[in-house]
Design a protein around this motif. Structure first.
Motif, PDB file in Angstrom:
ATOM      1  N   GLU A  75       7.764  -8.283   6.179  1.00  0.00           N
ATOM      2  CA  GLU A  75       8.432  -7.472   5.156  1.00  0.00           C
ATOM      3  C   GLU A  75       9.805  -8.081   4.842  1.00  0.00           C
ATOM      4  OE1 GLU A  75       7.721  -4.180   3.862  1.00  0.00           O
ATOM      5  OE2 GLU A  75       6.347  -3.269   5.300  1.00  0.00           O
ATOM      6  N   VAL A  83       6.454   3.256  10.937  1.00  0.00           N
ATOM      7  CA  VAL A  83       7.435   4.349  10.903  1.00  0.00           C
ATOM      8  C   VAL A  83       8.167   4.180   9.582  1.00  0.00           C
ATOM      9  CG1 VAL A  83       9.454   5.374  11.994  1.00  0.00           C
ATOM     10  CG2 VAL A  83       7.650   4.358  13.399  1.00  0.00           C
ATOM     11  N   LEU A  96       6.166   9.064   5.688  1.00  0.00           N
ATOM     12  CA  LEU A  96       4.908   8.499   5.190  1.00  0.00           C
ATOM     13  C   LEU A  96       4.054   7.969   6.338  1.00  0.00           C
ATOM     14  CD1 LEU A  96       6.461   6.655   2.145  1.00  0.00           C
ATOM     15  CD2 LEU A  96       4.885   8.591   2.028  1.00  0.00           C
ATOM     16  N   ALA A  98       4.614   7.931  10.957  1.00  0.00           N
ATOM     17  CA  ALA A  98       4.778   8.847  12.099  1.00  0.00           C
ATOM     18  C   ALA A  98       5.723   9.991  11.748  1.00  0.00           C
ATOM     19  CB  ALA A  98       5.323   8.062  13.284  1.00  0.00           C
ATOM     20  N   MET A  99       5.356  11.209  12.177  1.00  0.00           N
ATOM     21  CA  MET A  99       6.203  12.364  11.811  1.00  0.00           C
ATOM     22  C   MET A  99       6.597  13.231  13.004  1.00  0.00           C
ATOM     23  SD  MET A  99       3.546  14.925   9.921  1.00  0.00           S
ATOM     24  CE  MET A  99       2.037  15.484  10.709  1.00  0.00           C
ATOM     25  N   CYS A 287       9.269 -13.329   6.698  1.00  0.00           N
ATOM     26  CA  CYS A 287       8.574 -14.452   7.345  1.00  0.00           C
ATOM     27  C   CYS A 287       7.156 -14.032   7.720  1.00  0.00           C
ATOM     28  CB  CYS A 287       9.318 -14.889   8.605  1.00  0.00           C
ATOM     29  SG  CYS A 287      10.959 -15.523   8.258  1.00  0.00           S
ATOM     30  N   LEU A 334      -6.032 -13.740   9.127  1.00  0.00           N
ATOM     31  CA  LEU A 334      -5.159 -14.913   9.192  1.00  0.00           C
ATOM     32  C   LEU A 334      -5.844 -16.063   9.909  1.00  0.00           C
ATOM     33  CD1 LEU A 334      -1.752 -13.296  10.254  1.00  0.00           C
ATOM     34  CD2 LEU A 334      -2.548 -13.842   7.948  1.00  0.00           C
ATOM     35  N   PHE A 471      -4.285   3.266  11.840  1.00  0.00           N
ATOM     36  CA  PHE A 471      -4.148   3.008  13.276  1.00  0.00           C
ATOM     37  C   PHE A 471      -5.536   2.796  13.868  1.00  0.00           C
ATOM     38  CE2 PHE A 471      -3.206   7.505  12.200  1.00  0.00           C
ATOM     39  CZ  PHE A 471      -4.435   8.058  12.489  1.00  0.00           C
ATOM     40  N   MET A 507       3.265   6.457  18.420  1.00  0.00           N
ATOM     41  CA  MET A 507       4.351   5.495  18.658  1.00  0.00           C
ATOM     42  C   MET A 507       4.415   5.141  20.144  1.00  0.00           C
ATOM     43  SD  MET A 507       7.408   6.806  16.173  1.00  0.00           S
ATOM     44  CE  MET A 507       7.737   8.295  17.081  1.00  0.00           C
TER      45      MET A 507
END
Ligand SMILES: Cc1cc2nc3c(=O)[nH]c(=O)nc-3n(C[C@H](O)[C@H](O)[C@H](O)COP(=O)(O)OP(=O)(O)OC[C@H]3O[C@@H](n4cnc5c(N)ncnc54)[C@H](O)[C@@H]3O)c2cc1C
Length: 540
Positions: A75, A83, A96, A98-99, A287, A334, A471, A507
């Protein structure tokens, strides 16, 4: 010693560029064996792929043990992976990803509360004023509970054709007989294995792992109608075909039978941000890692990546160890995945990921508080949007806050329904979910001016290029046959991330996997005489 000093000479620009142009990334990167042998008395340097919770936590723990690290993150802006807190123009926010965090999750508590001292409050999981919506009936949860307690047939179950025997039992009794009885039947060693082991060795767990939740309930003798009723009332309809061991493990840890959850005030993203703040070496953003290289002599490993601003140039980072936290659906596509054993490659492609679409509806009024008396908790529906969660930030029933705006979180939209919605354009998806809920659950959603339509946010996790799924949530038999292939290290490469843990979809799983990877690296390095500063961690 500077990290740069430890790296061998870089390949000549011309050679490298030629090989890349020829499409040969591996040839472009000179064999590691030709590089300088590393000095053995220093602490290891570790490449960490991914700046989600697993990657950040691994970096933080390695730093605490005197190791150096380089984090490569695909990103360009966002740190924290799954998260993801969405912010709205009026200062409100919603999750959007983990809550909530179960009180039972010790590692999450250690970081959130003990180390980073983040502000928290109770996450309200249930409200008697909220609703069950099943087979077109909208019934208050409290009413169902009171009827069950009085031994009366509850208003929801009248929509299901339960047989005489089933009709006399409460939902808790039906669930206990169908599911919880299997946990009680486990011997102490089987419980430990279910909770703590990456491999099932006992016959009973191997057999249990072959069942889906639905099949196990069927075996208890419940009718199809009773099963539909139970799934509607528990909100587990979309998970019914998953391996029952995924749910038994959560039940064993008491997450659902003894529910106590909390949330981070200000947004769950404060947890990854707290890790980030403490890290001496910040992630290299943009990256995208595409391949790995490793050689046994002189024990070096490399990540090949391309930077967002230089997409055609392949760059290399080299270290003693590598922790890869890339979610499996991304890793499997990948080139890097071919560097792993054939068993791991198959496991990466086969292991099932759950799909999820989440919707945040910003509203001008908190009509659910004012009109319905709902302060937190959730309404459970058997409709495509799944469950609707109400904010937990006004349990004190503050009048001023009640009059203000709020965020309704539409969640637990999983499985194929999440995919159907996910394939729609975001605006159409939001509009469909709001219309469905407006017609069935909260008519206020359809009143002009209630929803701030221009700020509605929805997120389809399968469609996110760096997650490609919500997940890991295995199908029957997958834990017993495939999980250990995923968790097994390959030379100097360790896989981590929620998928490598036994707490999929939490998490806590990501954090636990980071601890496992760091402990293994320190042990391997120590065994090789490379580090001896990690006593405390290894002893712990
Ligand atoms: C809808 C939803 C609801 C959830 N609800 C909860 C909850 O209420 N409570 C809870 O505890 N947990 C919840 N979870 C689970 C929790 O969010 C995850 O378990 C956890 O955040 C996963 O962390 P991770 O580090 O394993 O993976 P990620 O957060 O996915 O991190 C992986 C990182 O790797 C990066 N990456 C991917 N590919 C590459 C590449 N090729 N090169 C470099 N970087 C790459 C990604 O961008 C990402 O930053 C939820 C998850 C979802 C999706």
């Amino acid at each position: 010693m500077e990290i740069a000093e430890l790296r061998g000479p870089q390949p000549m620009r011309g050679e490298f560029a030629d090989a890349v142009r020829a499409g040969n990334v591996i040839a472009a990167v000179r064999p590691i064996t030709q590089r300088r042998r590393v000095r053995s008395e220093r602490a290891p340097h570790v490449i960490i792929v991914g700046a989600g919770l697993a990657g950040l936590c691994a970096a933080y723990e390695l730093q605490g043990h005197g190791c150096t690290y380089t984090i490569l993150e695909a990103e360009t802006q966002h740190v924290g992976g799954r998260v993801r807190t969405a912010r709205f123009s009026d200062g409100s926010y919603g999750e959007l990803g983990a809550m909530r965090i179960p009180e039972q999750h010790a590692l999450a508590r250690k970081y959130v509360k003990d180390e980073f001292n983040l502000p928290t409050r109770a996450f309200v999981t249930s409200s008697e004023a909220a609703f069950y919506l099943g087979r077109g009936r909208r019934v208050r949860i409290g009413r169902v509970k009171r009827q069950v307690a009085a031994g009366q047939p509850d208003s929801l179950r009248q929509a299901y054709r339960l047989n005489a025997c089933e009709a006399q039992r409460s939902p808790a009794e039906l669930w206990d007989r169908a599911v919880l009885s299997h946990i009680r039947a486990l011997a102490a060693d089987e419980r430990c294995e279910l909770r703590d082991s990456n491999v099932f060795k006992t016959r009973r767990l191997i057999e249990l792992d072959r069942f889906s939740l639905r099949r196990l309930i069927e075996l208890s003798g419940l009718s199809n109608e009773a099963i539909e009723y139970l799934l509607a009332i528990s909100g587990l309809r979309t998970l019914q075909h998953s391996a029952v061991t995924e749910l038994l493990r959560e039940e064993l840890c008491g997450i659902w039978s003894n529910p106590g959850f909390y949330e981070i005030v200000g947004g769950m993203e404060l947890l990854p941000k707290a890790f980030l703040h403490r890290l001496r070496s910040k992630p290299r953003m943009g990256c995208e890692v595409i391949d790995f290289q490793q050689d046994q002599h002189p024990n070096r490993v490399a990540a090949i990546y391309r930077h967002r601003t230089r997409p055609h140039k392949h760059e290399r980072e080299e270290a003693d160890f590598l922790i890869c936290t890339i979610p499996l659906p991304v890793l499997a596509r990948l080139e890097a995945h071919r560097r792993f054993s054939p068993e791991k490659q198959v496991a990466m492609r086969d292991l099932r990921y759950e799909s999820a679409t989440k919707l945040l509806i910003p509203t001008t009024t908190r009509f659910w508080e004012k009109n319905e008396g709902i302060f937190g908790g959730a309404s459970y529906t058997d409709l495509m949007p799944g469950s609707v969660y109400y904010p937990s930030d006004n349990v004190g029933r503050d009048e001023a806050r009640m009059a203000g705006p709020g965020i309704l979180a539409v969640s637990d939209c999983w499985g194929q329904e999440a995919r159907w919605l996910g394939h729609m354009r975001a605006a159409e998806r939001g509009a469909l979910m709001i219309e469905t809920l407006g017609k069935t659950l909260h008519a206020e959603l359809l009143q002009p001016g209630t929803v701030r339509h221009d700020e509605v946010r929805s997120w389809y996790w399968d469609g996110h290029p760096w997650a490609s799924g919500a997940f890991a949530f295995y199908m029957p038999g997958q834990f017993a046959t495939l999980h250990h292939h995923v968790t097994a290290p390959e030379g100097r490469i360790y896989l981590a991330g929620e998928h490598c843990s036994r707490m999929h979809s939490w998490m806590e799983g990501a954090l636990a996997s980071a601890h496992d990877a760091v402990a293994s690296i320190l042990a391997q390095a120590k065994a090789a005489g490379a580090v001896n500063r990690s006593r405390a961690f290894l002893d712990a």
